[in-house]
Design a protein around this motif. Structure first.
Motif, mmCIF file in Angstrom:
data_model
loop_
_atom_site.group_PDB
_atom_site.id
_atom_site.type_symbol
_atom_site.label_atom_id
_atom_site.label_comp_id
_atom_site.label_asym_id
_atom_site.label_seq_id
_atom_site.Cartn_x
_atom_site.Cartn_y
_atom_site.Cartn_z
ATOM 1 N N ASN A 190 1.265 -1.504 0.032
ATOM 2 C CA ASN A 190 -0.052 -0.297 -0.129
ATOM 3 C C ASN A 190 0.985 0.930 -0.027
ATOM 4 O OD1 ASN A 190 -2.128 -1.635 -0.044
ATOM 5 N ND2 ASN A 190 -2.292 -1.495 2.655
ATOM 6 N N ALA A 191 0.235 2.487 -0.367
ATOM 7 C CA ALA A 191 1.356 3.564 -0.383
ATOM 8 C C ALA A 191 0.529 4.837 -0.797
ATOM 9 C CB ALA A 191 2.522 3.676 -1.610
ATOM 10 N N ILE A 192 0.940 6.056 -0.116
ATOM 11 C CA ILE A 192 0.229 7.576 -0.168
ATOM 12 C C ILE A 192 0.912 8.351 -1.344
ATOM 13 C CG2 ILE A 192 -0.519 8.691 1.158
ATOM 14 C CD1 ILE A 192 -1.505 6.945 3.164
ATOM 15 N N VAL A 193 0.350 8.526 -1.855
ATOM 16 C CA VAL A 193 1.880 9.916 -2.367
ATOM 17 C C VAL A 193 1.300 10.719 -1.884
ATOM 18 C CG1 VAL A 193 1.023 11.149 -4.751
ATOM 19 C CG2 VAL A 193 0.309 9.037 -4.705
ATOM 20 N N ILE A 194 2.689 11.590 -1.587
ATOM 21 C CA ILE A 194 2.798 12.881 -1.414
ATOM 22 C C ILE A 194 3.960 14.372 -1.447
ATOM 23 C CG2 ILE A 194 2.949 11.503 1.143
ATOM 24 C CD1 ILE A 194 6.301 11.473 1.237
ATOM 25 N N SER A 195 4.362 13.076 -2.889
ATOM 26 C CA SER A 195 4.922 14.824 -4.133
ATOM 27 C C SER A 195 4.864 13.513 -4.887
ATOM 28 C CB SER A 195 6.595 15.142 -3.300
ATOM 29 O OG SER A 195 7.305 14.315 -4.087
ATOM 30 N N VAL A 243 -12.395 22.087 -2.695
ATOM 31 C CA VAL A 243 -11.879 23.128 -2.817
ATOM 32 C C VAL A 243 -10.857 23.554 -2.090
ATOM 33 C CG1 VAL A 243 -11.092 25.711 -3.764
ATOM 34 C CG2 VAL A 243 -12.984 24.897 -4.605
ATOM 35 N N VAL A 244 -11.620 23.502 -0.159
ATOM 36 C CA VAL A 244 -10.464 23.871 0.795
ATOM 37 C C VAL A 244 -9.788 22.249 0.495
ATOM 38 C CG1 VAL A 244 -10.755 24.220 3.115
ATOM 39 C CG2 VAL A 244 -12.637 25.123 1.323
ATOM 40 N N LYS A 245 -10.262 20.948 1.086
ATOM 41 C CA LYS A 245 -10.091 20.016 1.215
ATOM 42 C C LYS A 245 -8.280 19.576 -0.082
ATOM 43 C CE LYS A 245 -13.442 17.780 3.599
ATOM 44 N NZ LYS A 245 -14.290 16.127 3.061
ATOM 45 N N SER A 246 -8.668 20.044 -0.863
ATOM 46 C CA SER A 246 -7.515 20.264 -2.196
ATOM 47 C C SER A 246 -6.334 20.898 -1.437
ATOM 48 C CB SER A 246 -8.041 20.625 -3.709
ATOM 49 O OG SER A 246 -9.097 19.392 -3.877
ATOM 50 N N ALA A 247 -6.419 22.202 -0.858
ATOM 51 C CA ALA A 247 -5.569 22.982 -0.551
ATOM 52 C C ALA A 247 -5.275 22.155 0.519
ATOM 53 C CB ALA A 247 -6.208 24.638 -0.522
ATOM 54 N N VAL A 248 -5.596 22.132 1.515
ATOM 55 C CA VAL A 248 -5.074 21.292 2.830
ATOM 56 C C VAL A 248 -4.305 20.328 1.872
ATOM 57 C CG1 VAL A 248 -6.066 19.540 4.929
ATOM 58 C CG2 VAL A 248 -7.207 22.035 4.087
ATOM 59 N N ALA A 249 -5.154 19.385 1.582
ATOM 60 C CA ALA A 249 -4.189 18.353 0.835
ATOM 61 C C ALA A 249 -3.119 18.843 -0.198
ATOM 62 C CB ALA A 249 -4.781 17.534 -0.423
ATOM 63 N N MET A 250 -2.886 19.618 -0.636
ATOM 64 C CA MET A 250 -1.242 20.034 -1.325
ATOM 65 C C MET A 250 -0.261 20.124 0.271
ATOM 66 S SD MET A 250 -0.960 23.215 -3.429
ATOM 67 C CE MET A 250 -2.836 23.040 -4.331
ATOM 68 N N PHE A 251 -1.409 21.709 0.712
ATOM 69 C CA PHE A 251 -0.348 21.806 1.604
ATOM 70 C C PHE A 251 0.360 20.121 3.345
ATOM 71 C CE2 PHE A 251 -0.483 22.720 6.173
ATOM 72 C CZ PHE A 251 0.713 23.651 6.557
ATOM 73 N N LEU A 252 -0.992 19.133 3.309
ATOM 74 C CA LEU A 252 -0.298 18.550 4.152
ATOM 75 C C LEU A 252 0.332 17.157 3.012
ATOM 76 C CD1 LEU A 252 -3.198 17.478 5.678
ATOM 77 C CD2 LEU A 252 -1.489 18.835 6.915
ATOM 78 N N SER A 253 1.025 17.351 1.920
ATOM 79 C CA SER A 253 1.258 16.415 1.375
ATOM 80 C C SER A 253 3.200 17.153 1.279
ATOM 81 C CB SER A 253 1.114 16.237 -0.068
ATOM 82 O OG SER A 253 1.389 17.628 -0.963
ATOM 83 N N GLU A 254 2.835 18.252 0.936
ATOM 84 C CA GLU A 254 4.149 18.812 1.324
ATOM 85 C C GLU A 254 5.167 18.507 2.517
ATOM 86 O OE1 GLU A 254 5.834 22.741 0.238
ATOM 87 O OE2 GLU A 254 3.489 23.460 -0.775
#
Length: 239
Positions: A6-11, A89-100
Protein backbone atom coordinates in the motif's frame (compact mmCIF):
# COMPACT_ATOMS: atom_id res chain seq x y z
CA UNK A 1 11.84 -8.36 -7.19
CA UNK A 2 8.13 -7.67 -7.55
CA UNK A 3 6.57 -6.36 -4.34
CA UNK A 4 2.94 -5.47 -3.58
CA UNK A 5 2.39 -2.79 -0.96
CA UNK A 6 0.00 0.00 0.00
CA UNK A 7 1.20 3.54 -0.71
CA UNK A 8 0.16 7.16 -0.14
CA UNK A 9 1.25 9.78 -2.70
CA UNK A 10 3.16 12.65 -1.04
CA UNK A 11 4.76 14.46 -4.00
CA UNK A 12 5.07 14.41 -7.77
CA UNK A 13 7.32 16.22 -10.23
CA UNK A 14 7.12 16.39 -14.01
CA UNK A 15 10.31 14.98 -15.53
CA UNK A 16 10.86 15.77 -19.19
CA UNK A 17 7.82 15.94 -21.45
CA UNK A 18 6.08 12.69 -20.59
CA UNK A 19 7.49 11.31 -17.32
CA UNK A 20 6.70 11.80 -13.64
CA UNK A 21 8.81 11.30 -10.54
CA UNK A 22 6.45 10.39 -7.70
CA UNK A 23 7.30 10.06 -4.02
CA UNK A 24 5.10 7.77 -1.91
CA UNK A 25 5.01 6.72 1.69
CA UNK A 26 4.62 2.95 1.53
CA UNK A 27 3.35 0.60 4.20
CA UNK A 28 6.19 -1.92 3.85
CA UNK A 29 9.17 0.08 2.56
CA UNK A 30 8.80 3.57 4.02
CA UNK A 31 9.46 6.48 1.68
CA UNK A 32 10.09 5.46 -1.92
CA UNK A 33 10.45 7.44 -5.15
CA UNK A 34 9.31 6.15 -8.53
CA UNK A 35 10.05 7.05 -12.13
CA UNK A 36 6.90 6.71 -14.23
CA UNK A 37 8.07 6.73 -17.84
CA UNK A 38 5.65 7.97 -20.48
CA UNK A 39 2.79 8.23 -18.00
CA UNK A 40 1.78 11.73 -19.18
CA UNK A 41 1.51 10.58 -22.79
CA UNK A 42 0.00 7.12 -22.57
CA UNK A 43 -3.73 6.68 -22.04
CA UNK A 44 -3.41 2.91 -21.94
CA UNK A 45 -1.56 0.56 -19.66
CA UNK A 46 -1.71 -0.37 -16.00
CA UNK A 47 -0.11 2.85 -14.67
CA UNK A 48 -2.00 6.09 -15.35
CA UNK A 49 -1.17 9.62 -14.19
CA UNK A 50 -4.69 10.08 -12.77
CA UNK A 51 -3.89 7.70 -9.92
CA UNK A 52 -1.17 9.95 -8.53
CA UNK A 53 -3.07 12.88 -7.05
CA UNK A 54 -1.85 14.27 -3.73
CA UNK A 55 -2.51 11.91 -0.80
CA UNK A 56 -4.17 9.27 -2.99
CA UNK A 57 -4.17 5.88 -1.29
CA UNK A 58 -2.97 3.18 -3.64
CA UNK A 59 -2.04 -0.44 -3.89
CA UNK A 60 1.03 -0.78 -6.08
CA UNK A 61 3.15 -3.56 -7.49
CA UNK A 62 6.72 -2.31 -7.78
CA UNK A 63 9.86 -3.75 -9.25
CA UNK A 64 11.97 -3.17 -6.14
CA UNK A 65 15.76 -3.04 -5.97
CA UNK A 66 17.28 -1.81 -2.72
CA UNK A 67 20.25 -0.10 -4.39
CA UNK A 68 18.11 1.95 -6.78
CA UNK A 69 17.03 5.52 -5.95
CA UNK A 70 14.08 5.49 -8.36
CA UNK A 71 11.92 2.39 -8.32
CA UNK A 72 9.50 1.29 -11.05
CA UNK A 73 5.76 0.64 -10.68
CA UNK A 74 4.32 -2.24 -12.69
CA UNK A 75 0.68 -2.02 -11.58
CA UNK A 76 -1.45 0.39 -9.55
CA UNK A 77 -5.01 0.59 -8.30
CA UNK A 78 -6.90 2.75 -5.81
CA UNK A 79 -7.17 1.45 -2.27
CA UNK A 80 -9.72 4.11 -1.34
CA UNK A 81 -11.78 6.33 -3.62
CA UNK A 82 -12.13 9.71 -1.92
CA UNK A 83 -15.55 11.34 -2.09
CA UNK A 84 -14.49 14.96 -1.49
CA UNK A 85 -10.76 15.28 -0.74
CA UNK A 86 -9.81 16.00 -4.36
CA UNK A 87 -13.04 17.69 -5.50
CA UNK A 88 -13.58 20.17 -2.64
CA UNK A 89 -11.45 23.31 -3.19
CA UNK A 90 -10.60 23.83 0.49
CA UNK A 91 -9.87 20.16 1.12
CA UNK A 92 -7.64 20.07 -1.97
CA UNK A 93 -5.65 23.02 -0.60
CA UNK A 94 -5.26 21.22 2.75
CA UNK A 95 -4.20 18.04 0.92
CA UNK A 96 -1.55 19.96 -1.03
CA UNK A 97 -0.27 21.54 2.18
CA UNK A 98 -0.13 18.28 4.14
CA UNK A 99 1.53 16.43 1.27
CA UNK A 100 4.32 19.03 1.34
CA UNK A 101 4.72 18.53 5.09
CA UNK A 102 4.83 14.74 4.72
CA UNK A 103 7.24 14.89 1.81
CA UNK A 104 9.65 16.94 3.88
CA UNK A 105 9.19 15.08 7.17
CA UNK A 106 9.13 11.45 6.00
CA UNK A 107 12.56 10.47 4.71
CA UNK A 108 13.21 7.02 6.12
CA UNK A 109 13.19 3.96 3.87
CA UNK A 110 12.02 1.86 6.81
CA UNK A 111 8.51 0.54 7.44
CA UNK A 112 6.43 2.08 10.21
CA UNK A 113 3.02 0.45 10.11
CA UNK A 114 1.55 2.49 12.96
CA UNK A 115 2.54 5.74 11.21
CA UNK A 116 1.13 4.49 7.91
CA UNK A 117 -2.12 3.51 9.63
CA UNK A 118 -2.33 6.93 11.30
CA UNK A 119 -2.02 8.77 7.98
CA UNK A 120 -4.40 6.37 6.23
CA UNK A 121 -7.21 6.54 8.81
CA UNK A 122 -7.01 10.29 9.43
CA UNK A 123 -7.21 11.05 5.71
CA UNK A 124 -10.33 8.91 5.49
CA UNK A 125 -11.78 10.91 8.41
CA UNK A 126 -10.93 14.15 6.60
CA UNK A 127 -12.56 12.95 3.40
CA UNK A 128 -15.81 11.99 5.12
CA UNK A 129 -16.44 15.02 7.39
CA UNK A 130 -17.96 18.37 6.44
CA UNK A 131 -16.55 20.25 9.46
CA UNK A 132 -12.78 20.07 9.15
CA UNK A 133 -11.36 23.58 9.71
CA UNK A 134 -9.05 22.33 12.49
CA UNK A 135 -8.14 18.99 10.91
CA UNK A 136 -4.67 20.03 9.72
CA UNK A 137 -3.79 21.35 13.18
CA UNK A 138 -4.60 18.11 14.99
CA UNK A 139 -3.09 16.05 12.16
CA UNK A 140 0.25 17.87 12.43
CA UNK A 141 0.26 17.86 16.23
CA UNK A 142 -0.40 14.12 16.43
CA UNK A 143 2.10 13.40 13.65
CA UNK A 144 4.86 14.55 16.01
CA UNK A 145 4.22 11.40 18.08
CA UNK A 146 5.62 9.34 15.21
CA UNK A 147 8.40 11.78 14.39
CA UNK A 148 9.70 11.77 17.96
CA UNK A 149 8.89 15.23 19.35
CA UNK A 150 5.34 15.10 20.69
CA UNK A 151 4.88 17.67 23.48
CA UNK A 152 5.37 16.49 27.04
CA UNK A 153 1.97 16.65 28.70
CA UNK A 154 3.26 17.02 32.25
CA UNK A 155 2.47 20.38 33.85
CA UNK A 156 -0.42 21.28 31.58
CA UNK A 157 -1.34 23.85 34.22
CA UNK A 158 1.72 25.96 33.32
CA UNK A 159 1.09 28.98 31.09
CA UNK A 160 4.16 28.75 28.85
CA UNK A 161 5.31 26.15 26.32
CA UNK A 162 8.94 25.83 25.25
CA UNK A 163 9.01 24.85 21.57
CA UNK A 164 12.71 24.00 21.68
CA UNK A 165 12.35 21.52 24.56
CA UNK A 166 8.77 20.48 23.81
CA UNK A 167 7.45 20.99 27.34
CA UNK A 168 5.29 23.29 29.46
CA UNK A 169 7.10 25.65 31.80
CA UNK A 170 6.26 27.94 34.71
CA UNK A 171 7.87 30.98 33.04
CA UNK A 172 9.41 31.99 29.74
CA UNK A 173 13.12 31.15 29.71
CA UNK A 174 13.74 30.70 25.97
CA UNK A 175 13.10 32.85 22.90
CA UNK A 176 11.10 29.97 21.39
CA UNK A 177 8.53 30.03 24.18
CA UNK A 178 4.85 30.64 23.44
CA UNK A 179 2.04 31.81 25.70
CA UNK A 180 -1.49 33.22 25.59
CA UNK A 181 -3.90 32.01 22.90
CA UNK A 182 -1.34 29.72 21.30
CA UNK A 183 -0.88 27.78 24.54
CA UNK A 184 -4.66 27.67 25.04
CA UNK A 185 -5.12 26.14 21.57
CA UNK A 186 -2.25 23.71 22.16
CA UNK A 187 -3.76 22.47 25.42
CA UNK A 188 -7.18 22.11 23.82
CA UNK A 189 -5.81 20.03 20.95
CA UNK A 190 -3.67 17.87 23.24
CA UNK A 191 -6.90 16.83 24.95
CA UNK A 192 -8.82 16.29 21.71
CA UNK A 193 -9.31 13.25 19.47
CA UNK A 194 -10.59 13.22 15.89
CA UNK A 195 -13.87 11.80 17.19
CA UNK A 196 -14.66 15.08 18.97
CA UNK A 197 -12.66 17.49 16.79
CA UNK A 198 -15.81 19.06 15.35
CA UNK A 199 -16.65 20.30 18.86
CA UNK A 200 -13.43 22.33 19.09
CA UNK A 201 -14.01 25.99 18.27
CA UNK A 202 -10.98 28.03 17.17
CA UNK A 203 -11.18 31.39 15.43
CA UNK A 204 -9.57 31.97 12.04
CA UNK A 205 -6.97 34.28 13.60
CA UNK A 206 -6.10 31.73 16.31
CA UNK A 207 -5.91 28.94 13.72
CA UNK A 208 -3.48 30.84 11.53
CA UNK A 209 -1.32 31.88 14.48
CA UNK A 210 -1.16 28.36 15.91
CA UNK A 211 -0.34 26.86 12.51
CA UNK A 212 2.67 29.16 12.31
CA UNK A 213 3.68 27.95 15.77
CA UNK A 214 3.38 24.32 14.65
CA UNK A 215 5.54 24.97 11.60
CA UNK A 216 8.21 26.59 13.78
CA UNK A 217 8.00 23.56 16.09
CA UNK A 218 8.69 21.31 13.09
CA UNK A 219 11.58 23.52 11.96
CA UNK A 220 13.19 23.33 15.39
CA UNK A 221 12.98 19.55 15.57
CA UNK A 222 13.51 18.45 11.96
CA UNK A 223 16.85 19.56 10.58
CA UNK A 224 15.99 20.00 6.91
CA UNK A 225 12.36 21.02 7.29
CA UNK A 226 11.18 24.01 5.24
CA UNK A 227 7.89 25.90 5.37
CA UNK A 228 5.55 24.58 2.66
CA UNK A 229 5.17 26.75 -0.43
CA UNK A 230 1.42 26.10 -0.29
CA UNK A 231 1.06 27.79 3.13
CA UNK A 232 -0.12 31.07 1.60
CA UNK A 233 -2.75 29.24 -0.47
CA UNK A 234 -3.99 27.52 2.68
CA UNK A 235 -4.33 30.84 4.50
CA UNK A 236 -6.27 32.28 1.58
CA UNK A 237 -8.82 29.48 1.33
CA UNK A 238 -9.52 29.56 5.07
CA UNK A 239 -9.94 33.33 5.07
Amino acid sequence: MLISTNAIVISKLKYGDNDLIVKCYTQDYGTQSFLLRGVLKSKKGKVQAAYFQMLSQLQIVMDYKNNRSLQHIREVKLNHLYSSLHSNVVKSAVAMFLSEILSGALQEEEPNETLYSYIETTLLWFDSYTEYANFHLLFLLNLTKYLGFYPEVAHLEYEYFNLQDGKFELKAIDRHTISGDNVTVLKRLLETTFDILTEVKISSKQRQSFLNVLLLYYELHLGNFKKPKSLEILHQVFN
